[in-house]
Design a protein around this motif. Structure first.
Motif, short mmCIF file in Angstrom:
data_model
loop_
_atom_site.label_atom_id
_atom_site.label_comp_id
_atom_site.label_asym_id
_atom_site.label_seq_id
_atom_site.Cartn_x
_atom_site.Cartn_y
_atom_site.Cartn_z
N ILE A 24 -8.54 -1.84 -3.47
CA ILE A 24 -8.70 -2.97 -4.38
C ILE A 24 -9.86 -2.65 -5.31
CG2 ILE A 24 -9.01 -5.46 -4.57
CD1 ILE A 24 -8.43 -5.36 -1.38
N ASN A 25 -9.62 -2.73 -6.61
CA ASN A 25 -10.59 -2.31 -7.61
C ASN A 25 -10.94 -3.47 -8.52
OD1 ASN A 25 -12.07 -0.95 -9.57
ND2 ASN A 25 -10.26 -0.14 -10.59
N PHE A 26 -12.23 -3.81 -8.57
CA PHE A 26 -12.73 -4.83 -9.49
C PHE A 26 -13.50 -4.13 -10.61
CE2 PHE A 26 -12.90 -9.30 -7.46
CZ PHE A 26 -11.71 -9.10 -6.80
N GLY A 27 -12.81 -3.86 -11.69
CA GLY A 27 -13.47 -3.35 -12.89
C GLY A 27 -14.09 -1.97 -12.79
N ASN A 28 -13.63 -1.16 -11.86
CA ASN A 28 -14.11 0.21 -11.66
C ASN A 28 -15.56 0.29 -11.17
OD1 ASN A 28 -11.64 1.28 -12.56
ND2 ASN A 28 -12.34 1.30 -14.69
N SER A 29 -16.18 -0.85 -10.92
CA SER A 29 -17.56 -0.83 -10.43
C SER A 29 -17.69 -1.31 -9.00
CB SER A 29 -18.46 -1.69 -11.34
OG SER A 29 -18.05 -3.05 -11.31
N SER A 30 -16.69 -2.04 -8.51
CA SER A 30 -16.69 -2.51 -7.12
C SER A 30 -15.31 -2.27 -6.53
CB SER A 30 -17.05 -4.00 -7.05
OG SER A 30 -18.35 -4.23 -7.56
N VAL A 31 -15.26 -1.54 -5.43
CA VAL A 31 -13.99 -1.14 -4.85
C VAL A 31 -14.05 -1.31 -3.34
CG1 VAL A 31 -12.29 0.72 -4.61
CG2 VAL A 31 -13.69 0.57 -6.69
N ALA A 32 -12.96 -1.82 -2.76
CA ALA A 32 -12.85 -1.96 -1.31
C ALA A 32 -11.56 -1.29 -0.84
CB ALA A 32 -12.86 -3.42 -0.90
N ALA A 33 -11.64 -0.62 0.29
CA ALA A 33 -10.48 0.07 0.84
C ALA A 33 -10.13 -0.50 2.20
CB ALA A 33 -10.75 1.57 0.97
N ILE A 34 -8.83 -0.63 2.43
CA ILE A 34 -8.28 -1.01 3.73
C ILE A 34 -7.58 0.22 4.29
CG2 ILE A 34 -6.64 -2.48 4.95
CD1 ILE A 34 -7.09 -4.53 2.64
N GLY A 35 -8.01 0.70 5.44
CA GLY A 35 -7.40 1.90 5.99
C GLY A 35 -7.65 3.10 5.10
N HIS A 36 -6.68 4.00 5.07
CA HIS A 36 -6.83 5.23 4.29
C HIS A 36 -5.54 5.50 3.51
CE1 HIS A 36 -4.30 7.28 7.28
NE2 HIS A 36 -5.04 6.67 8.20
N HIS A 37 -5.63 6.43 2.60
CA HIS A 37 -4.46 6.86 1.83
C HIS A 37 -3.40 7.40 2.81
CE1 HIS A 37 -1.99 9.16 -1.00
NE2 HIS A 37 -2.57 8.49 -1.98
N PRO A 38 -2.12 7.11 2.58
CA PRO A 38 -1.10 7.57 3.53
C PRO A 38 -1.02 9.08 3.69
CG PRO A 38 -0.10 6.66 1.53
CD PRO A 38 -1.54 6.29 1.50
N TYR A 39 -1.55 9.84 2.73
CA TYR A 39 -1.54 11.30 2.84
C TYR A 39 -2.95 11.88 2.89
CZ TYR A 39 3.46 11.13 1.95
OH TYR A 39 4.81 10.87 2.04
N GLY A 40 -3.85 11.16 3.50
CA GLY A 40 -5.21 11.65 3.62
C GLY A 40 -6.02 10.80 4.58
N GLU A 41 -7.27 11.16 4.73
CA GLU A 41 -8.16 10.45 5.65
C GLU A 41 -8.97 9.37 4.95
OE1 GLU A 41 -10.54 13.36 7.57
OE2 GLU A 41 -8.86 14.35 8.57
N TRP A 42 -8.81 9.24 3.63
CA TRP A 42 -9.58 8.26 2.87
C TRP A 42 -8.84 7.96 1.57
CZ3 TRP A 42 -12.06 13.14 3.88
CH2 TRP A 42 -11.84 14.10 2.89
#
Length: 287
Positions: A163-181
């Motif tokens: 979830i990206n708020f204006g490229n300055s604040s970002v939150a991630a749930i879990g990881h990318h399906p093809y990676g660890e982050w």
């Protein structure tokens, strides 16, 4: 701007939902993996409605908002507020104390880092300590909203999203399906289209504060009232999107000599000073 919704099953193992809308003076985007299309559309509408409701609540320029009413009346009398605004003000006061006064939602600098409002938890009332006090929640509301959105997305059963708020604040749930982050880029302030730093998020958040990519200085030091003109970006990574948002703002306002002392109260958060140089180069310093 209208809500944008896209859904893709190009990869049937990982269907992707993309939503975008404008609120809180910025563009909000989300990429979520694994939802059904109907569930994604419903969640998109709920997220937009929630963020825009929070925007109205914390908009001091809207005379109908609870914050505007507070700014009009609280200097002369106790004003009762709803649970959400009272909680937000409690958090803001805790962050003011926890950042040596470098995070402060009060626009009256005559108090110079001191208490600008009094809270009565029994009555849920607020009273300003000076006739010149006005509160501006802009530096708080975005992180508060991002934290709320992340919870809503998690409660909807989504296990992988960014979830990206204006490229300055970002939150991630879990990881990318093809990676660890989830890889997230911090924009270079001197060269358009160049990334100053790549951040790896997994069940975590980041916030960056400093000069904008248009070269504008916009963060005020609440202890002096002056605009901060530091050349560095402050990047904060950690568990909470709200804490990261507050800390990136406060640390940018604070003198470098005080930043390490402030961070002693915030275990589990990583702070990096980024210096964007000519030619797209970047230098960094870890606190």
């Amino acid at each position: 701007m209208a809500l944008e919704f896209q859904y893709s099953t190009k990869n049937p193992l990982y269907p992707v939902t993309y939503i975008s809308f404008y609120a809180m003076h910025t563009r909000i985007e989300m990429v979520a993996v694994g939802q059904q299309e109907c569930a994604g559309r419903e969640l998109a509408q709920q997220l937009e409605a929630e963020v825009k409701a929070m925007e109205r609540r914390f908009n001091r320029f809207d005379s109908r908002s609870p914050l505007a009413v507070l700014n009009t009346r609280a200097a002369t009398q106790e004003v009762e507020v709803d649970d959400e605004l009272f909680l937000a003000l409690e958090l803001c006061e805790a962050f003011r104390r926890g950042t040596a006064g470098y995070f402060d939602v009060a626009t009256d600098t005559s108090v110079k880092g001191q208490v600008s409002y009094m809270l009565n938890p029994d009555k849920h009332t607020v009273r300003y300590t000076s006739s010149g006090v006005a509160l501006d929640m802009g530096g708080f509301a975005k992180g508060f909203a991002l934290e709320r959105v992340r919870k809503m997305v998690t409660d909807a059963g989504v296990e992988s999203a960014v979830i990206n708020f204006g490229n300055s604040s970002v939150a991630a749930i879990g990881h990318h399906p093809y990676g660890e982050w989830w890889p997230v880029g911090v924009e270079h302030t001197r060269v358009s289209g160049v990334m100053a730093r790549e951040v790896h998020l997994c069940d975590s958040a980041m916030s960056v504060s400093g000069r904008t990519t248009r070269g504008e200085y916009h963060i005020v030091n609440p202890r002096t009232g002056g605009t901060v003109a530091g050349e560095e970006l402050i990047l904060v990574e950690g568990r909470s999107a709200l804490v990261a948002e507050v800390l990136s703002t406060a640390l940018y306002a604070a003198p470098r000599a005080e930043r390490t002392e402030i961070m002693k109260q915030y275990d589990g958060y990583r702070v990096t000073e980024l210096y964007c140089r000519e030619g797209g180069l970047t230098e960094s310093r870890e606190l």
